[in-house]
Each structure stands twice: as C-alpha cells, then as structure tokens.
Design an enzyme around this catalytic site. Structure first.
Site, PDB file in Angstrom:
ATOM      1  N   MET A 196      44.195  37.838  37.513  1.00  0.00           N
ATOM      2  CA  MET A 196      44.871  36.654  38.041  1.00  0.00           C
ATOM      3  C   MET A 196      46.216  36.405  37.350  1.00  0.00           C
ATOM      4  O   MET A 196      47.227  36.159  38.001  1.00  0.00           O
ATOM      5  CB  MET A 196      43.983  35.411  37.895  1.00  0.00           C
ATOM      6  CG  MET A 196      42.688  35.468  38.648  1.00  0.00           C
ATOM      7  SD  MET A 196      42.899  35.802  40.403  1.00  0.00           S
ATOM      8  CE  MET A 196      43.574  34.266  40.976  1.00  0.00           C
ATOM      9  N   ASP A 220      48.709  37.558  26.069  1.00  0.00           N
ATOM     10  CA  ASP A 220      47.328  38.038  26.046  1.00  0.00           C
ATOM     11  C   ASP A 220      46.956  38.283  24.588  1.00  0.00           C
ATOM     12  O   ASP A 220      47.752  38.009  23.685  1.00  0.00           O
ATOM     13  CB  ASP A 220      47.163  39.301  26.915  1.00  0.00           C
ATOM     14  CG  ASP A 220      45.747  39.403  27.469  1.00  0.00           C
ATOM     15  OD1 ASP A 220      44.802  39.500  26.659  1.00  0.00           O
ATOM     16  OD2 ASP A 220      45.568  39.364  28.703  1.00  0.00           O
ATOM     17  N   VAL A 243      42.695  32.860  31.218  1.00  0.00           N
ATOM     18  CA  VAL A 243      41.862  33.708  30.351  1.00  0.00           C
ATOM     19  C   VAL A 243      40.439  33.744  30.925  1.00  0.00           C
ATOM     20  O   VAL A 243      40.176  33.181  31.988  1.00  0.00           O
ATOM     21  CB  VAL A 243      41.859  33.204  28.878  1.00  0.00           C
ATOM     22  CG1 VAL A 243      43.268  33.198  28.310  1.00  0.00           C
ATOM     23  CG2 VAL A 243      41.244  31.813  28.755  1.00  0.00           C
ATOM     24  N   GLU A 246      36.615  33.125  31.991  1.00  0.00           N
ATOM     25  CA  GLU A 246      36.006  31.862  32.428  1.00  0.00           C
ATOM     26  C   GLU A 246      35.026  31.370  31.354  1.00  0.00           C
ATOM     27  O   GLU A 246      33.803  31.396  31.534  1.00  0.00           O
ATOM     28  CB  GLU A 246      35.299  32.095  33.784  1.00  0.00           C
ATOM     29  CG  GLU A 246      34.793  30.851  34.480  1.00  0.00           C
ATOM     30  CD  GLU A 246      35.878  30.006  35.110  1.00  0.00           C
ATOM     31  OE1 GLU A 246      37.047  30.111  34.715  1.00  0.00           O
ATOM     32  OE2 GLU A 246      35.541  29.214  35.993  1.00  0.00           O
ATOM     33  N   LYS A 282      39.066  28.894  26.574  1.00  0.00           N
ATOM     34  CA  LYS A 282      40.089  28.087  27.258  1.00  0.00           C
ATOM     35  C   LYS A 282      40.565  26.952  26.335  1.00  0.00           C
ATOM     36  O   LYS A 282      41.763  26.669  26.257  1.00  0.00           O
ATOM     37  CB  LYS A 282      39.544  27.537  28.586  1.00  0.00           C
ATOM     38  CG  LYS A 282      39.420  28.649  29.659  1.00  0.00           C
ATOM     39  CD  LYS A 282      39.068  28.114  31.023  1.00  0.00           C
ATOM     40  CE  LYS A 282      38.792  29.195  32.052  1.00  0.00           C
ATOM     41  NZ  LYS A 282      39.911  30.030  32.457  1.00  0.00           N
ATOM     42  N   SER A 311      38.011  28.843  37.964  1.00  0.00           N
ATOM     43  CA  SER A 311      37.504  28.741  39.332  1.00  0.00           C
ATOM     44  C   SER A 311      36.284  27.842  39.423  1.00  0.00           C
ATOM     45  O   SER A 311      35.926  27.410  40.515  1.00  0.00           O
ATOM     46  CB  SER A 311      37.201  30.123  39.903  1.00  0.00           C
ATOM     47  OG  SER A 311      36.733  30.984  38.931  1.00  0.00           O
ATOM     48  N   HIS A 367      44.457  26.299  40.904  1.00  0.00           N
ATOM     49  CA  HIS A 367      43.511  27.368  41.249  1.00  0.00           C
ATOM     50  C   HIS A 367      44.122  28.314  42.285  1.00  0.00           C
ATOM     51  O   HIS A 367      44.276  27.953  43.448  1.00  0.00           O
ATOM     52  CB  HIS A 367      42.223  26.709  41.789  1.00  0.00           C
ATOM     53  CG  HIS A 367      41.152  27.671  42.159  1.00  0.00           C
ATOM     54  ND1 HIS A 367      40.176  27.377  43.070  1.00  0.00           N
ATOM     55  CD2 HIS A 367      40.894  28.930  41.736  1.00  0.00           C
ATOM     56  CE1 HIS A 367      39.367  28.413  43.192  1.00  0.00           C
ATOM     57  NE2 HIS A 367      39.785  29.366  42.398  1.00  0.00           N
TER      58      HIS A 367
HETATM   59  P1  NAD Z   1      40.312  38.948  33.798  1.00  0.00           P
HETATM   60  O1  NAD Z   1      39.121  39.307  33.005  1.00  0.00           O
HETATM   61  O2  NAD Z   1      40.862  39.964  34.736  1.00  0.00           O
HETATM   62  O3  NAD Z   1      41.497  38.536  32.829  1.00  0.00           O
HETATM   63  C1  NAD Z   1      41.368  37.663  31.758  1.00  0.00           C
HETATM   64  C2  NAD Z   1      42.441  38.016  30.760  1.00  0.00           C
HETATM   65  O4  NAD Z   1      42.438  37.041  29.749  1.00  0.00           O
HETATM   66  C3  NAD Z   1      42.234  39.361  30.056  1.00  0.00           C
HETATM   67  O5  NAD Z   1      43.407  40.144  30.141  1.00  0.00           O
HETATM   68  C4  NAD Z   1      41.930  38.983  28.640  1.00  0.00           C
HETATM   69  O6  NAD Z   1      42.397  39.948  27.688  1.00  0.00           O
HETATM   70  C5  NAD Z   1      42.682  37.678  28.514  1.00  0.00           C
HETATM   71  N1  NAD Z   1      42.203  36.862  27.420  1.00  0.00           N
HETATM   72  C6  NAD Z   1      40.933  36.637  27.014  1.00  0.00           C
HETATM   73  N2  NAD Z   1      40.917  35.826  25.950  1.00  0.00           N
HETATM   74  C7  NAD Z   1      42.198  35.524  25.669  1.00  0.00           C
HETATM   75  C8  NAD Z   1      42.821  34.744  24.677  1.00  0.00           C
HETATM   76  N3  NAD Z   1      42.114  34.103  23.754  1.00  0.00           N
HETATM   77  N4  NAD Z   1      44.157  34.664  24.670  1.00  0.00           N
HETATM   78  C9  NAD Z   1      44.893  35.304  25.609  1.00  0.00           C
HETATM   79  N5  NAD Z   1      44.347  36.077  26.558  1.00  0.00           N
HETATM   80  C10 NAD Z   1      43.016  36.181  26.604  1.00  0.00           C
HETATM   81  O7  NAD Z   1      39.935  37.610  34.550  1.00  0.00           O
HETATM   82  P2  NAD Z   1      40.566  36.999  35.886  1.00  0.00           P
HETATM   83  O8  NAD Z   1      39.776  37.477  37.038  1.00  0.00           O
HETATM   84  O9  NAD Z   1      42.029  37.200  35.857  1.00  0.00           O
HETATM   85  O10 NAD Z   1      40.212  35.466  35.705  1.00  0.00           O
HETATM   86  C11 NAD Z   1      40.950  34.633  34.878  1.00  0.00           C
HETATM   87  C12 NAD Z   1      40.651  33.193  35.202  1.00  0.00           C
HETATM   88  O11 NAD Z   1      40.969  32.961  36.563  1.00  0.00           O
HETATM   89  C13 NAD Z   1      39.192  32.801  35.050  1.00  0.00           C
HETATM   90  O12 NAD Z   1      39.132  31.475  34.616  1.00  0.00           O
HETATM   91  C14 NAD Z   1      38.662  32.914  36.467  1.00  0.00           C
HETATM   92  O13 NAD Z   1      37.540  32.097  36.685  1.00  0.00           O
HETATM   93  C15 NAD Z   1      39.830  32.438  37.246  1.00  0.00           C
HETATM   94  N6  NAD Z   1      39.900  32.899  38.640  1.00  0.00           N
HETATM   95  C16 NAD Z   1      39.557  34.154  38.986  1.00  0.00           C
HETATM   96  C17 NAD Z   1      39.648  34.561  40.303  1.00  0.00           C
HETATM   97  C18 NAD Z   1      39.314  35.967  40.706  1.00  0.00           C
HETATM   98  O14 NAD Z   1      39.224  36.241  41.913  1.00  0.00           O
HETATM   99  N7  NAD Z   1      39.151  36.865  39.782  1.00  0.00           N
HETATM  100  C19 NAD Z   1      40.105  33.655  41.284  1.00  0.00           C
HETATM  101  C20 NAD Z   1      40.474  32.365  40.887  1.00  0.00           C
HETATM  102  C21 NAD Z   1      40.372  32.001  39.573  1.00  0.00           C
END
Ligand code: NAD
Length: 741
Positions: free
Chosen positions: A339, A358, A415, A417, A422, A444, A465
């Site tokens: 995302m 990151d 980051v 979920e 967070k 989400s 979102h």
């Molecule tokens: P992802 O696992 O692809 O990416 C998360 C990223 O966060 C990773 O690169 C990780 O290294 C980084 N991260 C973790 N801890 C960290 C920290 N302390 N500091 C900085 N970076 C950190 O996950 P995603 O699918 O991109 O989801 C991210 C957020 O978006 C979540 O809250 C998820 O619920 C939400 N979301 C996801 C979707 C989807 O379709 N995947 C849709 C809407 C919302």
C-alpha cells in the site's frame, strides 16, 4: 435570433458560421437552451435566402461538445426516485423532449443547403450526433485530446440524437457496434479511415476548409436522403435476414451484461428496427427507445451515481465548509509495502514531495522501485515522457530517517496491521510534525479512535483508507474518529482531491463502511456453498448479479487465511468457536487441512494458472460438502441473487442506522468504486430505492430472514422508511440539499 449558446455570423459569400460557445462553461454541453438555439439556427438557415450554407464549430479550446447535459437529463427522471404523478403525460412530455433534438437535427440535415461541421476537439454523445447530422465533417489532426464517440451506454443511456441511426448508416451496423453499444471512442485518423469524418486538417484551417466545402457543394444531401442509398454491410433484412451482426450482437451483449443493462437491449432494438425504415421514422423509433431507457431504474440510478454524484464528490462537494483550502506540498508515507509504495506513487504523480519510510533503507528503496516500474511502463507506452517520469521519481525520497519529516503537511501510515507498531510509528513521526499537520492511517480494520490514543493531537488524527492497487482504485474512504476535528476532515479531503481520488467520508466502526459491507458478499456465498449449493452455481449467480467476481473468487483474492484469522478473532470476542458455524468449518478446512489460502498461493477455492487467473474450481470441495443443489432454474437463480445482493444492502442500512455513513451518495459511490457492487443499479442505495423499492425490500428481507437467518432481518430504520414512504436519497440526502425524492 436570440441566441445564448451560439455566436452566429454570415460572411461576404453568404456562408453562415455558428460557433458553439456556452457562456460561463469551460466545455460545451447540449443544454435545453443550446438545443433551442440550434433549432433557431436551422430555421434561419433554411428560410434566409442570403444564407448559402452553414458551418458549425466550437468556440472552446477544450473541444467541440461533451454531449447532453446530464444534469438536466437527471432532473427529468434520472435524479428523482419519485414515480411520475401522471405516467402517460410524463411519457408524452419525455417523448416530445427526446424527439425535439432529433426533429431539430433532421431539420438541419434537410434544410436544402450544405451544412459542415468543423470539429476542433472532442465531440461526444450529443456533440458527435450534431456533427453526424451535418453533410460534411472535418476534424482537427493536431489535437491529441480529440475523441469522437457515443459514451451514453456507459451511464445507462442510449444515443438519442440520431446516433443509433446515422452512425450505422454511415459505416454499417457491425463497425458501429463498438461505439453505439460499448461507448468506445475514436481518434480523428480512425474516424477518417472508418468514414465517420471526411477530412482532417490543422485546427487553424478547419473553418476555412469547411467553408470551402460548403461553397463547392451547394446541393449537398445526407447519403441516406440520396438516391440508391444502401447501408454498408446491408440492412437488417438483407440476405433474407441473415446479416450475422443482428444475430450475434444480442448474444454478445447478453454474455457481457447478463441482461442487467436494459439500455444495451434497447440500443440493439432501435438499430434493428430503425435501419429498416426511412430516416424520419427511424428517428422516432430511436426517441421511443430513448424514453424507455430513461425511465428504467438502471438509467436513473446510473446517471445519478456514475455521473452526477461522481462529479460532485470528485469536486469535493462533501468537504466540510468554512475551512481554508489545505494544499499538501510535502507528505510522509510510513511503511513502503504494497500500500505504502502505491500511495507514494500517487502522491508524487500529483507533484507532492514524498518521504517514504520503512524499517530499513532496502525496504524503503523497494517501495520506491514500485513507482519506477510504473513510470518505465508508462514511458514505454508513450503515456509519459522520460523528463516527467524522472521528475516524478525525484519527488520520492526513500529513507529510515524520521528527521526528514520536518515540516510535512500530512502523514499516511501504512505499516503492518498491528496497533502496537502503528502506535510506535505515530509517536515517532509526530515529534517532527507541526501543530497543523494531519496524521493519517491506512488501517483497513482497526478503529481510528483507538489508534488515535497514541497521538499527541487526536483532533488531527484520521483514517485515510486506500484500496489496492492504489494507482488504479479511484476511491479513498476517510474515517473520522471520536476526536477527529472537522478541520482535519476538510484537510484530508483536500489531500485526497489533490491526488485525484474520490473521497467518501464515514464514521468509525470496525470494518468502517466498505470492508464491513463487502465482507457480507463472500460470507453469504460461502454459507450457500456450505449448505450444499454447487460452488459453480454460487459463483455464476454472483457474476450474473453484476458483481465483478463470484464470492469464492473474492475470498481467494482477499486471502482465505486472512478471513480465517479475522473470523477466529471475532468469534473469540463473541465467546464462540469459529468452526461451530458452517463457514468457519469450511474456511478452516480449506486453509489448514487442504493448505489452500487463495490467489497469492495459486490455490484456494480455485486453482490458478501461471498468469494468476482462475482455471477451475477446486474439485475436492465436494469431498468436504455434499452437493445438494446442482441445477439452477430461473426461480432459484432469482432467490440466490437476492441472497447475495440483499445481504449487502441490509448491512448498508445498518451502517446508516449506526451513523457509520450519513450520505446516500457516499454509500452508492463507495459501493461501486470499492467493491464493484452491481454498477447497473447506481449502487447499494439506488438498488434499494429505485430497483426494488423500500417497502418490498423490507418484506422480502423478512422472508429471507425467516428462511435463512437473522442476518437478513431489516432494522428499525428500514421499517421506519418503509412506513413513511421514504428512500435513502430522501432521508440521507446530501447535507443542505432538498430531498431528491
Ligand atoms: P505490507 O506488509 O505489504 O507492508 C507493510 C510495510 O510496513 C512493510 O514494508 C514493512 O517493512 C513496513 N513496516 C513494518 N513495521 C514498520 C515500522 N515500524 N516502521 C516502518 N515501516 C514498517 O502491508 P500492506 O498490505 O501495504 O498494508 C499496510 C496497511 O494498509 C495495513 O494497515 C493494512 O491493513 C492496510 N491496507 C491494506 C490493504 C491491502 O489490500 N493490502 C488495503 C487497504 C489498507
């Protein structure tokens, strides 16, 4: 002549020039007044002996004409949910109004003087239809934005200014089908080789060339008014009625639309019937089908949502008033995963300096590489230039250093979920933010009010979102927590509008609006499978109901393991075992015993090929669940359709009752853009308001609840609306707007 929307002048050679130029608008649309002006022009050209011919052009640099004014059309029946007081009178008035444009264009076409169109830019819908009624068309070859097309079908309508009759007569029904039936558009060169226009020229020369043609062709008539006219490819009855386009078109449309779009059916009928008749009668046929189309709940819902509401929300009409515009110049994205990488791209595309953070430099760089790939693809396809691509990429700064966030206007945290992670990053970044900056989270599922506890300024904390893939999904759901200020909401909306997405505002609740309602669709589908309905039936009924995927394919896309995790957590909160319910048992079996977690693993309810496309349903599901229903006659299909669609609608009503969502437009647009709810309906609220009617919907949901379970039971809000004869658009109309119904 008392013209408002055209300038009219006659040159020394007696050639009149009508320049379409609606005052106060950047683009011409065919308003009622513009059509009246065209009528006056047609009359003047016919009766004034000093006029030898006419050239029509546009005074707008943006193009010729974008089509009918859908705002006005919506008012005629598109926007109102109220049934007409006097059906017959309304139908007659609508026929007269629909035929008015046809009558005027036909008068122009038969005015016995040559008429040419000088098309300087896009001419869509009614705009193209005006030019098709001219005897000669010349279009600009130096305007990359020029498009010619009939997009009416895309908003539930059909061409109503002669498009279904003139285009097939010009180029044949088969060649016209993609434009008339699918709303495709063509560039000037394609239009010339198809025979839709006669010539192309630089914009500066268009009018002179058109005038020269008018002078040289004093006796011009439309091809269909000339002797020995034959429709290219033949009339419908030619060859003993065996013209294949009329056989295949209805079948192809049925395959693509599952019969959900009455306008497509009416377009085919208008072409088939009209092409057997002389033009005057053919235009009356078209107007008749146009009125029929306009009166369908589908056209009314689609015009309202896909055009009027989409435009309103994309302009920020639901933004709280009274706050200065907030121009985001610098933004931070925390988490460069799926995302975060997409969010960084759309920000940079909008010219926003983006700090992409990151846990490691490598992870942050990986996130930026996502933008690099999109840019490279766009350059290779000619969609952008190297310079623009480089400038975009230079705006994204991948890092682990929070001090780079100094002076940022907004943060979007993306980051994992996990509330602890967070909270940690919220604290870390806020140290570097000014008192006015917005702290956004892309969670989400996690309630915003809870996440805001980690913030030093909870009034500035908000849910933003996005949907995946971020660069393609047009919607952003903005969630206000208990302490989020209206000013923060306004700022978040300004940010979303700047990155050219459509914002819908909702209030805090687990799953918010979109995920909560959308989740009911795969759940109901899995319940049906667990009951013994063949999975193929469930999938096909879902798609035929107008959903983009069947419920099992949706489950595979979301990840069945994620569903298992969320299901178990929710069951634990409720003090139950997830496996006790039939879906839980099925989900746990497919994930844990069959090791099939969904599309990402190449196997879930479906097997996937190496391109990631579903190849077949997993046959062993029948080892787990005995198939009891393996045939689906129409009555069962209707029942299953109700289960899949009504289940979502009941949940929407609950969201309104709980105050999660407060505006029917947001609910409709959210449902179409976020999860593709049957777009032909205009969205979940329009489906209940227009297609079903609240009273019958409530009665039917009671029956479904008695048969299948309390999840279908209508809430007090629905019962109250049914008793008062209200609709969602009357009860939850946009703030400050008078009820539309
Ligand atoms: P992802 O696992 O692809 O990416 C998360 C990223 O966060 C990773 O690169 C990780 O290294 C980084 N991260 C973790 N801890 C960290 C920290 N302390 N500091 C900085 N970076 C950190 O996950 P995603 O699918 O991109 O989801 C991210 C957020 O978006 C979540 O809250 C998820 O619920 C939400 N979301 C996801 C979707 C989807 O379709 N995947 C849709 C809407 C919302």
């Amino acid at each position: 002549m008392n013209l408002e929307t055209f300038k009219f002048e006659i040159d020394g050679d007696g050639i009149a020039l009508a320049t379409f130029d609606v005052p106060g608008r950047s683009m011409n649309t065919l308003t009622g007044k513009a059509i009246a002006d065209l009528g006056a022009i047609a009359e003047e050209v016919a009766k004034n002996p000093a006029i030898k011919g006419l050239v029509i052009t546009s005074g707008k640099s943006s193009g010729f004409c974008a089509g009918a004014d859908l705002g006005e059309l919506g008012g005629q029946g598109g926007g109102s949910a109220k049934p007409p007081a006097n059906e017959e009178a309304r139908l007659k008035a609508q026929f007269d109004s629909a035929y008015r444009m046809n009558g005027i264009l036909r008068a122009l076409e038969t005015c016995k003087k040559p008429v040419a169109a000088a098309i300087n830019g896009l001419a869509l819908g009614g705009g193209l239809e005006v030019t098709l009624a001219c005897h000669y068309r010349i279009a600009a070859n130096d305007n990359p934005k020029l498009q010619l097309g009939l997009p009416e079908v895309k908003v539930g309508l059909m061409p109503g200014g002669g498009g279904t009759q003139r285009l097939p007569r010009l180029i044949g029904a088969q060649a016209a089908a993609p434009y008339v039936l699918q709303g495709e558009s063509m560039k000037a060169d394609a239009a010339k080789s198809l025979g839709v226009i006669h010539e192309t020229a630089p914009t500066a020369d268009l009018v002179e060339k058109a005038k020269a043609w008018v002078k040289a062709n004093p006796n011009a008539v439309a091809p269909w008014d000339g002797p020995n006219f034959r429709i290219p490819g033949g009339a419908p009855h030619a060859g003993g009625g065996r013209n294949p386009v009329y056989t295949f078109a209805p079948a192809m449309v049925a395959k693509q639309t599952w019969g959900n779009y009455p306008n497509a059916k009416y377009i085919i009928q208008a072409v088939y019937e009209g092409l057997q008749l002389p033009m005057d009668a053919a235009l009356r046929i078209e107007s008749r089908y146009f009125v029929k189309t306009l009166m369908t709940p589908e056209a009314r819902g689609m015009i309202r949502s896909l055009f009027l509401s989409m435009q309103a929300l994309s302009k920020g009409e639901s933004r709280p008033a009274g706050f200065a515009p907030y121009d985001v110049k610098k933004a931070v994205v925390i988490g460069a995963g799926l995302m975060g990488a997409g969010i960084a791209y759309v920000q940079a595309k909008a010219g926003i300096e983006t700090i992409l953070l990151d846990v490691s430099q490598e992870a942050a760089e990986k996130g930026k590489a996502y933008s690099q790939r999109i840019v490279e693809k766009d350059i290779s396809r000619g969609k952008t230039t190297k310079e623009k691509g480089d400038a975009l990429l230079a705006l994204i700064k991948p890092s682990t250093d929070y001090s780079l966030c100094d002076g940022a206007d907004i943060v979007v945290e993306a980051v994992f979920e996990n509330p602890e992670i967070k909270a940690e990053v919220t604290k870390k970044v806020e140290v570097h933010l000014g008192a006015n900056a917005v702290m956004g989270t892309n969670t989400s599922t996690l309630p915003i009010t809870g996440l805001a506890k980690a913030s030093v300024r909870p009034a500035n904390f908000i849910g933003i979102h996005f949907f995946s893939p971020v660069e393609r999904m047009g919607l952003v759901e903005i969630i206000t927590g208990k302490e989020t200020s209206q000013e923060t909401l306004a700022k978040a909306m300004d940010y979303v509008l700047k990155i050219r997405k459509t914002p819908v505002a909702v209030n805090d609740h687990r799953g918010f609006y979109t995920s909560r309602v959308f989740g009911t669709y795969p759940e109901e589908g899995m319940t049906m499978v667990a009951e013994g309905i063949a999975p193929a039936i469930v999938e096909n009924v879902g798609r035929m109901a107008g959903m983009p995927m069947g419920p099992l394919e949706v489950s595979d896309s979301v990840g069945i393991d994620t569903m298992l995790k969320i299901g178990r957590e929710s069951a634990k909160v409720a003090g139950k075992s997830y496996e006790q319910n039939p879906i839980g048992d099925l989900v746990a079996w497919i994930v844990e015993s069959q090791n099939r977690v969904g599309r990402k693993a190449g196997k879930g309810f479906y097997d996937y090929n190496d391109k990631g496309k579903p190849s077949q349903l997993y046959p062993d599901i029948s080892n787990k669940i005995e198939v009891k229903v393996s045939e689906c006659p129409p009555a069962l299909k209707a029942e299953y359709t109700k289960r899949l669609l009504y289940r979502q609608c009941v949940e929407v009503a609950r969201c309104f009752e709980e105050g999660v969502i407060t505006d029917a437009r947001d609910a409709d647009i959210g449902s179409i853009l976020a999860w593709g709810f049957a777009p032909y309906s205009g969205g979940v609220c329009s489906y209940m308001d227009l297609k079903i009617g609240i009273k019958p919907f409530v009665a039917e949901c009671d029956r479904l609840a008695d048969t299948y379970g309390e999840r279908f039971r209508p809430n007090a809000l629905l019962r109250d609306m049914a008793a008062r004869g209200e609709t969602f658009y009357s009860r939850f109309a946009p703030k400050g707007e008078k009820a539309a119904a």
